[in-house]
Design an enzyme around this catalytic site. Structure first.
Site, PDB file in Angstrom:
ATOM      1  CG  HIS A  56     -39.688 -12.666 -45.851  1.00 42.46           C
ATOM      2  ND1 HIS A  56     -40.479 -12.273 -44.746  1.00 42.46           N
ATOM      3  CD2 HIS A  56     -39.975 -13.374 -45.884  1.00 42.46           C
ATOM      4  CE1 HIS A  56     -41.462 -12.772 -44.342  1.00 42.46           C
ATOM      5  NE2 HIS A  56     -40.356 -14.227 -45.275  1.00 42.46           N
ATOM      6  CG  HIS A  58     -38.926 -18.622 -46.385  1.00 38.63           C
ATOM      7  ND1 HIS A  58     -38.631 -19.316 -45.484  1.00 38.63           N
ATOM      8  CD2 HIS A  58     -39.413 -18.142 -46.646  1.00 38.63           C
ATOM      9  CE1 HIS A  58     -39.695 -17.978 -44.618  1.00 38.63           C
ATOM     10  NE2 HIS A  58     -40.204 -17.569 -45.174  1.00 38.63           N
ATOM     11  NE  ARG A  60     -38.708 -23.752 -48.654  1.00 42.21           N
ATOM     12  CZ  ARG A  60     -39.533 -23.494 -47.777  1.00 42.21           C
ATOM     13  NH1 ARG A  60     -39.027 -22.650 -45.926  1.00 42.21           N
ATOM     14  NH2 ARG A  60     -40.573 -22.645 -47.578  1.00 42.21           N
ATOM     15  CG  ASP A 301     -43.333 -14.978 -46.731  1.00 41.38           C
ATOM     16  OD1 ASP A 301     -42.104 -15.623 -46.954  1.00 41.38           O
ATOM     17  OD2 ASP A 301     -44.110 -15.234 -46.534  1.00 41.38           O
TER      18      ASP A 301
HETATM   19  O1  DOR Z   1     -46.265 -19.494 -45.864  1.00 39.54           O
HETATM   20  C1  DOR Z   1     -45.783 -19.021 -45.104  1.00 39.54           C
HETATM   21  N1  DOR Z   1     -44.426 -19.931 -46.203  1.00 39.54           N
HETATM   22  N2  DOR Z   1     -45.268 -18.381 -44.046  1.00 39.54           N
HETATM   23  C2  DOR Z   1     -44.026 -18.216 -43.889  1.00 39.54           C
HETATM   24  O2  DOR Z   1     -43.919 -17.792 -42.610  1.00 39.54           O
HETATM   25  C3  DOR Z   1     -43.157 -19.657 -43.713  1.00 39.54           C
HETATM   26  C4  DOR Z   1     -43.214 -20.371 -45.016  1.00 39.54           C
HETATM   27  C5  DOR Z   1     -42.693 -21.131 -45.145  1.00 39.54           C
HETATM   28  O3  DOR Z   1     -41.011 -21.236 -44.870  1.00 39.54           O
HETATM   29  O4  DOR Z   1     -42.858 -21.747 -45.607  1.00 39.54           O
HETATM   30 ZN    ZN Z   2     -43.340 -15.210 -41.745  1.00 43.20          ZN
HETATM   31 ZN    ZN Z   3     -41.533 -16.245 -44.914  1.00 40.15          ZN
END
Ligand code: DOR
Ligand code: ZN
Ligand code: ZN
Length: 420
Positions: A56, A58, A60, A301
């Site tokens: 998990h 991101h 970007r 995350d």
């Molecule tokens: O803190 C978060 N950032 N929670 C999320 O669910 C999305 C993520 C983001 O894409 O920045």
């Molecule tokens: Zn999330």
């Molecule tokens: Zn996330």
């Protein structure tokens, strides 16, 4: 290549072994290997883990390359000990079709550091209206589907998504948040939110959707995966569901087992994350859930943001923590050194379980297995400084924290991709 004299973290425990690597595979694991090799890595005093897998993150790209791109995210990943990362589809354009999914996969291969595994969207444009084409995205390399950042509000649509996903043998990863109940909240609702004068988010906003996803998985008898669990009550729901035989798996993040919402009191926007950092009871339950396996894995995350998204008042700042470069050390410092998890349990939560959940290669050190490995010094201390991150996202709530555990080498398919 031979990796000599390392303490090797096997599924059964830790043993001093030499590893022989040929053509990207582990071909021998023995007490002592003495053959001519092109390259010898001296792992004396170090620990050899299966390459960490973060299911998990991101990255970007495409669309928000000022926050992170696949290259900077990959650099941060290998520095953090990760050999595989799975990236969420909330890009621009959204990864809800085969073109964007294959672009991300191809770009990951071009960068050539860690393995980048794209996650496709559940609904087109993450709008929660129409399902994205799961089969088509899986064909070009999507390893899961998720509308992460949002919950699929329509329960009927979620039911269909779970049924389709199961038919394609791919998992739905669920971001659990009842948007009406969140109602613009920015931190956990409790004493600290009251004192700070910040609008709170109740546990129930998360728990209601966790309960819904479990109910759907149970009645359809299909698997479901719960993202970033932050509440004690969410841990309880998942534990009970697992006991009842529901095919639910779940993840949590280092900030939920390391911090409590006291950190919001100085209005540092690097502490703003969704779901929010909660209280002692939650942190304790998250740790207990990691110990008893209710929480299968640790993910970062990793949510990198630009300074302009964070250097604003708390209510306006973006949610997210840049996590790839602190995750392993937080697990070693707060779970291993404290006696909660053994090293093979850490390896299971950070590599074995994600590999199993998403059906990925790697996840364990075995003869014949892929040589995705990470070698670390577990006693070396360092002080977190987000400004030194390789990620473009410098947004860490751990600035100034003294942590234990430094990644020395990261090997992908038997090649050194990072060396401290
Ligand atoms: O803190 C978060 N950032 N929670 C999320 O669910 C999305 C993520 C983001 O894409 O920045
Ligand atoms: Zn999330
Ligand atoms: Zn996330």
């Amino acid at each position: 290549m031979i990796i000599k004299n390392g303490n090797v973290v096997l599924e059964t425990g830790v043993a001093k072994k030499d590893l022989l690597i040929e053509n990207g595979k582990i071909v021998k694991i023995e007490d002592s290997i003495e053959v001519g090799a092109n390259e010898v890595v001296d792992a004396n005093g170090l620990y050899v883990f299966p390459g960490l897998i973060d299911m998990h993150v991101h990255l970007r790209e495409p669309g928000f390359e000022h926050k992170e791109d696949i290259e900077s995210g990959s650099k941060a990943a290998v520095k953090g000990g990760f050999t595989q990362i799975c990236c969420m589809p909330n890009t621009d354009p959204v990864a809800d079709n085969k073109v964007v999914v294959s672009y991300i996969k191809k770009r990951g291969e071009e960068v050539g550091l860690c393995k980048v595994r794209p996650i496709g969207a559940i609904t087109k444009g993450l709008k929660g209206e129409f399902m994205a084409d799961v089969g088509e995205m899986k064909k070009v390399g999507a390893v899961a589907i998720s509308d992460d950042g949002k919950t699929v509000k329509n329960s009927r649509l979620m039911r269909l998504a779970m049924e389709y996903a199961s038919g394609f043998d791919i998992k739905c990863l669920c971001h659990c948040e009842d948007a009406e109940l969140v109602d613009g909240g920015v931190v956990h609702e409790g004493f600290n939110s009251t004192v700070a004068g910040l609008k709170g988010i109740q546990r129930a906003a998360e728990d209601i959707i966790i309960a819904r996803e479990i109910a759907l998985a149970e009645s359809l008898d299909v698997p479901v995966h719960i993202c970033h669990v932050s509440t004690y009550s969410g841990v309880r729901l998942i534990r009970d569901a697992k006991r009842a035989g529901v095919k639910v798996t779940a993840e949590t993040c280092p900030h939920y087992f390391s911090l409590t919402d006291d950190v919001i009191r100085d209005f540092n926007t690097f502490t703003k994350v969704n779901p929010p950092i909660r209280e002692d009871v939650d942190r304790d339950a998250i740790i207990a859930g990691l110990k008893d396996g209710t929480l299968d894995c640790i993910v970062t995350d990793h949510a990198p943001h630009h300074a302009d998204d964070k250097n604003v008042e708390y209510n306006l700042a973006s949610f997210g923590i840049s996590g790839l470069e602190t995750s392993f050390a937080l697990a070693i410092t707060n779970l291993y050194k404290t006696g909660v998890l053994s090293l093979n349990e850490i390896a299971e939560r950070m590599s074995g379980a994600p590999a199993k959940i998403l059906n990925l290669e790697g996840g364990k050190i075995v003869k014949g297995g892929v040589a995705d490995l990470m070698i670390a010094n577990l006693d070396e201390e360092w002080v977190v400084d987000g400004e030194k991150f390789l990620s473009k996202g410098k947004n860490t709530p751990f600035n100034g924290a003294k942590l234990c555990g430094v990644v020395k080498y990261t090997l992908v398919n038997g090649e050194i991709k990072y060396q401290a």
